[in-house]
Design an enzyme around this catalytic site. Structure first.
Site, PDB file in Angstrom:
ATOM      1  N   LYS A 193      65.120-106.178 -74.138  1.00  0.00           N
ATOM      2  CA  LYS A 193      66.114-107.238 -73.963  1.00  0.00           C
ATOM      3  C   LYS A 193      67.519-106.753 -74.276  1.00  0.00           C
ATOM      4  O   LYS A 193      67.709-105.736 -74.966  1.00  0.00           O
ATOM      5  CB  LYS A 193      65.785-108.426 -74.876  1.00  0.00           C
ATOM      6  CG  LYS A 193      64.381-108.953 -74.772  1.00  0.00           C
ATOM      7  CD  LYS A 193      64.209-110.206 -75.618  1.00  0.00           C
ATOM      8  CE  LYS A 193      62.762-110.485 -75.922  1.00  0.00           C
ATOM      9  NZ  LYS A 193      62.182-109.524 -76.854  1.00  0.00           N
ATOM     10  N   TRP A 217      68.150-105.090 -79.955  1.00  0.00           N
ATOM     11  CA  TRP A 217      68.655-105.638 -81.222  1.00  0.00           C
ATOM     12  C   TRP A 217      67.660-105.472 -82.371  1.00  0.00           C
ATOM     13  O   TRP A 217      68.063-105.370 -83.530  1.00  0.00           O
ATOM     14  CB  TRP A 217      68.970-107.117 -81.009  1.00  0.00           C
ATOM     15  CG  TRP A 217      69.444-107.850 -82.214  1.00  0.00           C
ATOM     16  CD1 TRP A 217      70.606-107.666 -82.904  1.00  0.00           C
ATOM     17  CD2 TRP A 217      68.749-108.927 -82.876  1.00  0.00           C
ATOM     18  NE1 TRP A 217      70.673-108.559 -83.953  1.00  0.00           N
ATOM     19  CE2 TRP A 217      69.553-109.339 -83.952  1.00  0.00           C
ATOM     20  CE3 TRP A 217      67.538-109.584 -82.641  1.00  0.00           C
ATOM     21  CZ2 TRP A 217      69.182-110.370 -84.800  1.00  0.00           C
ATOM     22  CZ3 TRP A 217      67.172-110.605 -83.491  1.00  0.00           C
ATOM     23  CH2 TRP A 217      67.988-110.991 -84.558  1.00  0.00           C
ATOM     24  N   TYR A 218      66.357-105.449 -82.083  1.00  0.00           N
ATOM     25  CA  TYR A 218      65.362-105.317 -83.143  1.00  0.00           C
ATOM     26  C   TYR A 218      65.560-103.978 -83.862  1.00  0.00           C
ATOM     27  O   TYR A 218      65.545-102.910 -83.240  1.00  0.00           O
ATOM     28  CB  TYR A 218      63.939-105.361 -82.585  1.00  0.00           C
ATOM     29  CG  TYR A 218      63.553-106.642 -81.890  1.00  0.00           C
ATOM     30  CD1 TYR A 218      64.241-107.832 -82.077  1.00  0.00           C
ATOM     31  CD2 TYR A 218      62.453-106.676 -81.023  1.00  0.00           C
ATOM     32  CE1 TYR A 218      63.872-109.001 -81.436  1.00  0.00           C
ATOM     33  CE2 TYR A 218      62.068-107.835 -80.376  1.00  0.00           C
ATOM     34  CZ  TYR A 218      62.787-108.993 -80.589  1.00  0.00           C
ATOM     35  OH  TYR A 218      62.406-110.146 -79.937  1.00  0.00           O
ATOM     36  N   SER A 219      65.725-104.044 -85.155  1.00  0.00           N
ATOM     37  CA  SER A 219      65.957-102.853 -85.980  1.00  0.00           C
ATOM     38  C   SER A 219      67.117-102.009 -85.434  1.00  0.00           C
ATOM     39  O   SER A 219      67.171-100.794 -85.632  1.00  0.00           O
ATOM     40  CB  SER A 219      64.689-101.987 -86.092  1.00  0.00           C
ATOM     41  OG  SER A 219      63.689-102.658 -86.832  1.00  0.00           O
ATOM     42  N   THR A 220      68.056-102.684 -84.751  1.00  0.00           N
ATOM     43  CA  THR A 220      69.254-102.047 -84.193  1.00  0.00           C
ATOM     44  C   THR A 220      68.899-100.775 -83.419  1.00  0.00           C
ATOM     45  O   THR A 220      69.478 -99.714 -83.616  1.00  0.00           O
ATOM     46  CB  THR A 220      70.277-101.726 -85.304  1.00  0.00           C
ATOM     47  OG1 THR A 220      70.276-102.768 -86.275  1.00  0.00           O
ATOM     48  CG2 THR A 220      71.681-101.605 -84.716  1.00  0.00           C
TER      49      THR A 220
END
Length: 332
Positions: free
Chosen positions: A86, A58-61
């Site tokens: 994750k 999810w971080y920075s997609t």
């Protein structure tokens, strides 16, 4: 930097983990570092002896995994790294591109591995609890990622202790792979995991990794808010009278010791009786240096007691409950 045993497993990790949410693409969040600045911090982390790196799809997609994976694998051998990522949060508008369904987990691990540029991750963490998916579906899908050789160990994050224990129980009764790691928030301003989560993990030999050791920067804020903290919605978790009093004590102790408040806050977490591996974020190499200095600092029992004295219980923070009720005022 020392390598420590990861719970009851045979895995060894550096005693500090670099959290990389701040690395990837500034188009995602204005405070996120793009690749050149991210690479410099990753290089410094390796030079300091850090081998444990925490990411998320999810971080920075997805860009986070690309940047961190590409640069680390250029800098050092894959076998010398412990890579964690994750799964859970939405990656697109597709209703199946989120959560902990079998469909999403199996698709997500393949996409993460492609972005990372490796054939396996050492630790695969569910980012939160999914109340809409049967636990059996989630735990069997996670087990299948291990059986396929794509994942070495499983972890979980940000949930109630009873939820975590129930998921592990489901895995055990079916002979599936259990979680060996809990990643949770822990700092001088948020100690609720001491009630149930830490004792449960200790009794089962589950490794604990702790994020936000500086309470989203609140405990180290000796100047104006940073670009990140100014726009961080989680800042509303902190700031009542008790938080301010504890932060004041952190600054006072730091002044007496001739060091920064960040080092004191980190020392309290890393030297805690509740054994844990702190996860530290960094937007500059000096942030990493401060974290390592805090890791080496040993606070006296009297100093720890003085820092902890104003604390009062607060609501637990997780995805099902993000509101924090007012607490009693700090004692005079």
């Amino acid at each position: 930097m020392q390598q420590v045993r990861f719970g009851a497993t045979g895995l060894k990790v550096s005693e500090l983990c670099l959290g990389t949410m701040s690395m990837g693409s500034s188009a995602w969040k204005g405070w996120v570092l793009d690749e050149p600045a991210s690479a410099a911090i990753l290089r410094h982390a390796l030079d300091l002896g850090i081998s444990f790196f925490d990411m998320a799809d999810w971080y920075s997609t997805g860009r986070n995994e690309e940047v961190v994976g590409r640069n680390l694998l250029k800098m050092t051998a894959r076998d010398s790294l412990v890579l964690a990522t994750k799964v859970y949060y939405p990656m697109s508008d597709d209703p199946n591109d989120r959560g902990l369904s079998r469909k999403h987990i199996l698709a997500s691990i393949d996409r993460s591995l492609e972005r990372l540029g490796t054939d396996h991750v050492d630790l695969y963490v569910i980012h939160a609890y999914d109340a809409e998916t049967p636990l059996e579906e989630t735990m069997e899908a996670l087990h299948d990622t291990v059986r396929a050789g794509k994942v070495r160990y499983l972890g979980a994050s940000t949930m109630y202790a009873w939820q975590f224990a129930t998921m592990n129980h489901v895995a055990e009764i079916h002979g599936w792979t259990p979680f060996v790691n809990m990643q949770c928030q822990y700092n001088l301003l948020y100690r609720e995991e001491e009630r149930e989560m830490f004792p449960y993990c200790a009794s089962r030999g589950i490794a604990v990794t702790t994020f936000s050791p500086l309470a989203r920067g609140f405990l180290a804020r000796e100047a104006a808010a940073t670009a990140r903290t100014a726009h961080d919605p989680y800042q509303s978790f902190y700031g009542d009278d008790i938080d301010r009093e504890i932060a004041r004590r952190v600054r006072e102790l730091a002044s007496r010791l001739g060091i920064g408040a960040a080092q004191v806050a980190m020392a309290w977490v890393s030297g805690n009786v509740n054994r844990n591996v702190p996860i530290v974020g960094a937007s500059s190499t000096c942030h990493l240096d401060a974290a390592v200095e805090g890791l080496a600092l040993r606070l006296s029992a009297a100093d720890r007691e003085w820092l902890e004295a104003p604390y009062r219980p607060r609501d637990e923070i997780n995805d099902q409950n993000t509101r924090v009720r007012p607490r009693a005022h700090a004692p005079d």
